[in-house]
Design an enzyme around this catalytic site. Structure first.
Site, mmCIF file in Angstrom:
data_model
loop_
_atom_site.group_PDB
_atom_site.id
_atom_site.type_symbol
_atom_site.label_atom_id
_atom_site.label_comp_id
_atom_site.label_asym_id
_atom_site.label_seq_id
_atom_site.Cartn_x
_atom_site.Cartn_y
_atom_site.Cartn_z
ATOM 1 N N ASN A 107 -30.432 73.631 4.773
ATOM 2 C CA ASN A 107 -30.304 74.284 3.558
ATOM 3 C C ASN A 107 -31.831 74.729 3.271
ATOM 4 O OD1 ASN A 107 -30.019 75.093 1.026
ATOM 5 N ND2 ASN A 107 -29.474 73.011 0.268
ATOM 6 N N GLY A 126 -36.166 66.054 -1.920
ATOM 7 C CA GLY A 126 -37.332 66.914 -1.932
ATOM 8 C C GLY A 126 -38.502 65.671 -2.479
ATOM 9 N N SER A 148 -34.436 63.986 2.037
ATOM 10 C CA SER A 148 -35.554 63.515 2.825
ATOM 11 C C SER A 148 -35.690 63.356 4.130
ATOM 12 C CB SER A 148 -36.611 62.692 2.022
ATOM 13 O OG SER A 148 -36.972 63.195 0.798
ATOM 14 N N GLU A 166 -25.775 63.209 -1.003
ATOM 15 C CA GLU A 166 -27.339 63.573 -1.078
ATOM 16 C C GLU A 166 -27.751 62.704 -2.536
ATOM 17 O OE1 GLU A 166 -28.395 67.312 0.568
ATOM 18 O OE2 GLU A 166 -27.696 67.988 -1.148
ATOM 19 N N LYS A 200 -32.323 76.512 0.539
ATOM 20 C CA LYS A 200 -32.686 76.762 -0.894
ATOM 21 C C LYS A 200 -33.026 78.250 -1.125
ATOM 22 C CE LYS A 200 -33.053 71.712 -1.075
ATOM 23 N NZ LYS A 200 -33.254 70.703 -1.753
ATOM 24 N N HIS A 253 -24.137 71.430 -5.072
ATOM 25 C CA HIS A 253 -25.263 70.934 -4.766
ATOM 26 C C HIS A 253 -25.923 70.366 -6.252
ATOM 27 C CE1 HIS A 253 -29.719 70.255 -3.558
ATOM 28 N NE2 HIS A 253 -29.187 70.387 -2.434
ATOM 29 N N GLU A 295 -28.972 70.430 -7.157
ATOM 30 C CA GLU A 295 -29.637 71.303 -8.123
ATOM 31 C C GLU A 295 -29.049 72.440 -8.761
ATOM 32 O OE1 GLU A 295 -31.975 72.390 -4.706
ATOM 33 O OE2 GLU A 295 -33.005 70.622 -4.389
HETATM 34 P P1 13P Z 1 -34.798 67.650 1.196
HETATM 35 O O1 13P Z 1 -34.346 67.567 2.754
HETATM 36 O O2 13P Z 1 -35.935 68.745 0.905
HETATM 37 O O3 13P Z 1 -34.981 66.385 0.485
HETATM 38 O O4 13P Z 1 -33.284 68.525 0.655
HETATM 39 C C1 13P Z 1 -32.296 67.912 0.685
HETATM 40 C C2 13P Z 1 -31.092 68.925 0.268
HETATM 41 O O5 13P Z 1 -31.087 68.979 -0.996
HETATM 42 C C3 13P Z 1 -30.416 69.448 1.035
HETATM 43 O O6 13P Z 1 -29.393 70.082 0.589
#
Ligand code: 13P
Length: 252
Positions: free
Chosen positions: A8, A173, A212, A167, A10, A94, A96
């Protein structure tokens, strides 16, 4: 079931940078038995579509979709429009988007169902916040998020069959990955719900972990029972690091 590894990106990489990532990724040696997908920003779908296949990535995905196929919804992109890129999958819900854009369980369910109707696999993201985890509410929160899509009419349906991505928000992150054993408990609870709803057909629904994940810990997740794949943010931004993660996903 073959293991799934989805990148992803993002909000990274417009069409020019996406092209550079894909050209670099083409040089990576990839395990044959891995289902590899990349979820790219809308503006990079065309660039990615034309070259991802040659980079050994069979699955192209988007990171969100609106629930209506078309109409007066300024700024939104509907599943029928995404279908023109022959997408395999699309992320929905997601954390976010739940956090910064106010997406609710109800919106996420509508998006997932609409994607299915268009033959695009929804990758439905669920997970608890740090505060919820500290209160011991992880399973309650995740079960409610999964129940919302199940009761909205989610189906196990060939090309549009869902993937559930667990997640934990606190692990995204942050470098604070959830342990394989902690993730396992949640994955098992999700698989149980899917089994109750769909019976045998539930075995077609992968439940993948995100938060992560990197080349060092991916092997632990993918060797844990009930974890069928991973969703990777930061560690997918560098094509070489992502290639390394793919190679570390399966036992040599
Ligand atoms: P990270 O791998 O940066 O923690 O992000 C995970 C994520 O949100 C994947 O959709």
């Amino acid at each position: 079931m073959r293991k799934t590894v989805i990148a992803n990106w993002k909000m990274h990489y417009g069409p020019v940078k996406a092209g550079a990532w894909i050209r670099a990724f083409r040089r990576e040696r990839l395990p044959k038995d891995l289902e590899i997908g990349v979820a790219v920003p809308f503006v990079s779908l065309a660039a990615a579509r034309s070259s991802l296949g040659r980079a050994g990535v069979p699955y192209l995905g988007a990171q969100d979709a609106f629930w209506a196929n078309e109409g007066a919804f300024t700024g939104e992109i509907g599943p029928a429009m995404l279908k023109e890129f022959a997408l395999s999958f699309c992320l929905v819900g997601h954390s976010e988007r739940r956090q910064h854009l106010g997406e609710t369980d109800d919106m996420v369910a509508k998006k997932a169902i609409s994607l299915q109707k268009n033959g695009i696999r929804p990758v439905i993201c669920v997970g608890e916040t740090d505060a919820q985890r500290k209160k011991g509410e992880t399973l309650k929160v995740v079960r409610a998020q999964v129940a919302a899509v199940l009761s909205a009419g989610l189906k196990v349906d060939g090309a549009g069959s869902p993937i559930i991505a667990y997640e934990p928000v606190w692990a995204i992150g942050t470098g604070k990955a959830c342990s394989g054993q902690d993730a396992k408990v949640v994955h098992e609870a999700i698989h149980d719900m899917l089994n109750k709803k769909f019976g045998k057909a539930a075995s077609e629904i992968p439940v993948i972990y995100g938060g992560s994940v990197d080349a060092r810990n991916v092997g632990e997740y993918l060797s844990t029972t009930h974890i069928d794949g991973v969703l990777v943010g930061s560690a997918s931004l560098d094509p070489r690091a992502f290639g390394m993660l793919c190679r570390a996903s399966l036992p040599a």
